[in-house]
Design a protein around this motif. Structure first.
Motif, PDB file in Angstrom:
ATOM      1  N   ARG A  50     -14.068   3.319 -22.976  1.00 31.40           N
ATOM      2  CA  ARG A  50     -15.025   4.361 -22.360  1.00 31.40           C
ATOM      3  C   ARG A  50     -14.407   5.568 -22.723  1.00 31.40           C
ATOM      4  O   ARG A  50     -13.220   5.950 -22.622  1.00 31.40           O
ATOM      5  CB  ARG A  50     -14.939   3.625 -20.610  1.00 31.40           C
ATOM      6  N   LEU A  51     -15.290   6.532 -22.468  1.00 29.63           N
ATOM      7  CA  LEU A  51     -15.020   7.952 -22.641  1.00 29.63           C
ATOM      8  C   LEU A  51     -15.587   8.627 -21.393  1.00 29.63           C
ATOM      9  O   LEU A  51     -16.896   8.885 -21.435  1.00 29.63           O
ATOM     10  CB  LEU A  51     -15.701   8.339 -23.990  1.00 29.63           C
ATOM     11  N   GLY A  89     -13.030   7.624 -32.584  1.00 29.84           N
ATOM     12  CA  GLY A  89     -13.942   6.504 -33.377  1.00 29.84           C
ATOM     13  C   GLY A  89     -15.142   6.097 -32.530  1.00 29.84           C
ATOM     14  O   GLY A  89     -15.195   6.226 -31.075  1.00 29.84           O
ATOM     15  N   PRO A  90     -16.003   5.350 -33.069  1.00 30.24           N
ATOM     16  CA  PRO A  90     -17.275   5.082 -32.537  1.00 30.24           C
ATOM     17  C   PRO A  90     -17.378   4.019 -31.317  1.00 30.24           C
ATOM     18  O   PRO A  90     -18.412   3.740 -30.958  1.00 30.24           O
ATOM     19  CB  PRO A  90     -18.130   4.688 -33.557  1.00 30.24           C
ATOM     20  N   SER A  91     -16.197   3.346 -31.221  1.00 29.60           N
ATOM     21  CA  SER A  91     -16.239   2.310 -30.255  1.00 29.60           C
ATOM     22  C   SER A  91     -16.420   2.825 -28.835  1.00 29.60           C
ATOM     23  O   SER A  91     -16.728   2.085 -27.886  1.00 29.60           O
ATOM     24  CB  SER A  91     -15.096   1.391 -30.285  1.00 29.60           C
ATOM     25  N   TYR A  92     -16.097   4.118 -28.548  1.00 31.49           N
ATOM     26  CA  TYR A  92     -15.955   4.719 -27.372  1.00 31.49           C
ATOM     27  C   TYR A  92     -17.157   5.026 -26.692  1.00 31.49           C
ATOM     28  O   TYR A  92     -18.030   5.850 -27.657  1.00 31.49           O
ATOM     29  CB  TYR A  92     -15.003   5.880 -27.305  1.00 31.49           C
ATOM     30  N   ARG A  93     -17.567   4.517 -25.530  1.00 31.34           N
ATOM     31  CA  ARG A  93     -18.992   4.785 -25.007  1.00 31.34           C
ATOM     32  C   ARG A  93     -18.836   6.100 -23.817  1.00 31.34           C
ATOM     33  O   ARG A  93     -18.127   6.003 -22.957  1.00 31.34           O
ATOM     34  CB  ARG A  93     -19.342   3.626 -24.221  1.00 31.34           C
ATOM     35  N   PHE A 145     -28.684   7.484 -25.720  1.00 28.08           N
ATOM     36  CA  PHE A 145     -28.642   6.697 -24.562  1.00 28.08           C
ATOM     37  C   PHE A 145     -28.659   5.335 -24.410  1.00 28.08           C
ATOM     38  O   PHE A 145     -29.434   4.961 -24.978  1.00 28.08           O
ATOM     39  CB  PHE A 145     -29.637   7.603 -23.560  1.00 28.08           C
ATOM     40  N   SER A 146     -27.954   4.722 -23.692  1.00 23.42           N
ATOM     41  CA  SER A 146     -28.027   3.159 -23.423  1.00 23.42           C
ATOM     42  C   SER A 146     -28.209   2.377 -22.269  1.00 23.42           C
ATOM     43  O   SER A 146     -28.948   1.734 -22.317  1.00 23.42           O
ATOM     44  CB  SER A 146     -26.769   3.003 -24.113  1.00 23.42           C
ATOM     45  N   ALA A 147     -27.509   2.966 -21.187  1.00 20.66           N
ATOM     46  CA  ALA A 147     -28.004   2.568 -19.832  1.00 20.66           C
ATOM     47  C   ALA A 147     -27.520   3.247 -18.537  1.00 20.66           C
ATOM     48  O   ALA A 147     -26.877   3.992 -18.721  1.00 20.66           O
ATOM     49  CB  ALA A 147     -26.929   1.164 -20.033  1.00 20.66           C
ATOM     50  N   THR A 148     -28.314   2.872 -17.489  1.00 18.31           N
ATOM     51  CA  THR A 148     -28.044   3.527 -16.242  1.00 18.31           C
ATOM     52  C   THR A 148     -27.520   2.637 -15.484  1.00 18.31           C
ATOM     53  O   THR A 148     -27.918   1.266 -15.513  1.00 18.31           O
ATOM     54  CB  THR A 148     -29.240   4.345 -15.698  1.00 18.31           C
ATOM     55  N   PHE A 149     -26.506   2.950 -14.532  1.00 17.58           N
ATOM     56  CA  PHE A 149     -26.031   2.035 -13.651  1.00 17.58           C
ATOM     57  C   PHE A 149     -25.657   2.903 -12.163  1.00 17.58           C
ATOM     58  O   PHE A 149     -25.858   4.141 -12.265  1.00 17.58           O
ATOM     59  CB  PHE A 149     -25.168   1.050 -14.015  1.00 17.58           C
ATOM     60  N   GLY A 150     -24.916   2.158 -11.262  1.00 19.13           N
ATOM     61  CA  GLY A 150     -24.380   3.086 -10.362  1.00 19.13           C
ATOM     62  C   GLY A 150     -23.048   2.957 -10.120  1.00 19.13           C
ATOM     63  O   GLY A 150     -22.228   2.041 -10.564  1.00 19.13           O
ATOM     64  N   ALA A 154     -24.392   6.916 -16.350  1.00 17.32           N
ATOM     65  CA  ALA A 154     -24.850   6.179 -17.344  1.00 17.32           C
ATOM     66  C   ALA A 154     -23.953   6.058 -18.410  1.00 17.32           C
ATOM     67  O   ALA A 154     -23.019   6.897 -18.434  1.00 17.32           O
ATOM     68  CB  ALA A 154     -26.247   7.279 -17.762  1.00 17.32           C
ATOM     69  N   ALA A 155     -24.356   5.500 -19.465  1.00 11.39           N
ATOM     70  CA  ALA A 155     -23.486   5.327 -20.611  1.00 11.39           C
ATOM     71  C   ALA A 155     -24.402   5.765 -21.948  1.00 11.39           C
ATOM     72  O   ALA A 155     -25.442   5.382 -22.000  1.00 11.39           O
ATOM     73  CB  ALA A 155     -22.886   4.011 -20.712  1.00 11.39           C
ATOM     74  N   ALA A 156     -23.705   6.207 -22.879  1.00 11.27           N
ATOM     75  CA  ALA A 156     -24.314   6.283 -23.991  1.00 11.27           C
ATOM     76  C   ALA A 156     -23.381   5.620 -25.319  1.00 11.27           C
ATOM     77  O   ALA A 156     -22.254   5.482 -25.179  1.00 11.27           O
ATOM     78  CB  ALA A 156     -24.534   7.637 -24.529  1.00 11.27           C
ATOM     79  N   GLY A 157     -23.811   5.431 -26.531  1.00  6.88           N
ATOM     80  CA  GLY A 157     -23.112   5.188 -27.661  1.00  6.88           C
ATOM     81  C   GLY A 157     -23.589   5.576 -28.835  1.00  6.88           C
ATOM     82  O   GLY A 157     -24.755   5.901 -29.146  1.00  6.88           O
TER      83      GLY A 157
END
Length: 244
Positions: free
Chosen positions: A52-53, A74-78, A98-103, A234-237
């Motif tokens: 995670r980033l 590197g690209p493994s970090y989200r 953009f990949s996902a939203t959550f709480g 949220a997260a992105a990748g």
């Protein structure tokens, strides 16, 4: 960008933001942190299932910081942070999607809960209950960062509802792996176990936090009653083509 070397500097530069303090994991093995302008980023490997980033700050500062950090780690970090910021980063950082939203929910209050839940001496039966009741759980016995399990049990000592202290940081305890056996649902057991673990985490770390599916209204309601406040994240990748 400049490296952040200590938890004290991270707390000062982030304003004590619980997401970045949690991601830093006490500057454990492999964790790195940076700042640029008013933005802060923390790269944490294999925490709650992902590299995670965690990112905070204005997008004008955060976008170039995230771009430069991703080149380094590197690209493994989200990238992970407040939803509006992550959406803006996905628009500005090449290759980021953009990949996902959550709480994200956290509390510094010790909840008042009447409960018979207690810490388990080991993790016997936990894997079987997760397999039955919550196979998509991020926390599993024996996984790195998963420290201990609590449970409400039946008359014969069988596990009915469980929760874990997992990926806790010195400043922020983390609740994960909440699951209740199908035959025991509707009795308030998940609230009891979550309340017990939350109280233990707040006593030990000063704050408790968790992540929750934004569509899980029932769970969010339980956590709110335990004193947690909700933060849209949220997260992105990095896209596959960009990561090659």
């Amino acid at each position: 960008m400049w490296d952040i070397q200590t938890p004290a500097d991270l707390s000062r530069l982030s304003g004590g933001d619980p997401i970045v303090e949690w991601a830093a994991q006490g500057f454990g093995v492999g964790v790195r942190a940076w700042t640029a302008g008013a933005a802060v980023a923390v790269a944490s490997p294999d925490v709650s299932k992902h590299d995670r980033l965690a990112v905070i700050g204005p997008v004008a500062d955060a976008a170039p910081l995230v771009r430069d950090v991703l080149r380094e780690v590197g690209p493994s970090y989200r990238p992970f942070g407040d939803e509006d910021l992550v959406r803006a980063l996905a628009e500005r950082v090449p290759g980021l999607e953009f990949s996902a939203t959550f709480g994200w929910m956290d509390t510094a209050e010790i909840p008042e809960v009447t409960t018979s839940a207690a810490w388990l001496d080991g993790d016997t039966g936990v894997e079987a209950l997760l397999t039955e009741a919550s196979p998509s759980s991020y926390a599993w016995p024996g996984h790195p960062g998963v420290r201990r399990w609590a449970a409400a049990t039946g008359d014969r000592g069988e596990l009915l509802s469980i929760a874990a202290d997992a990926w806790s940081a010195p400043e922020v305890g983390f609740l994960a792996g909440v699951a209740t056996h199908p035959v025991a649902r509707g009795k308030g057991l998940s609230r009891q176990v979550s309340g017990f673990v939350t109280a233990e985490l707040v006593k030990r770390y000063g704050r408790a936090a968790l992540m929750v599916d934004r569509g899980n209204a029932a769970a969010i309601a339980v956590y709110r009653r335990l004193g947690y406040t909700y933060r849209r994240v949220a997260a992105a990748g990095i896209t596959e083509s960009a990561g090659q």
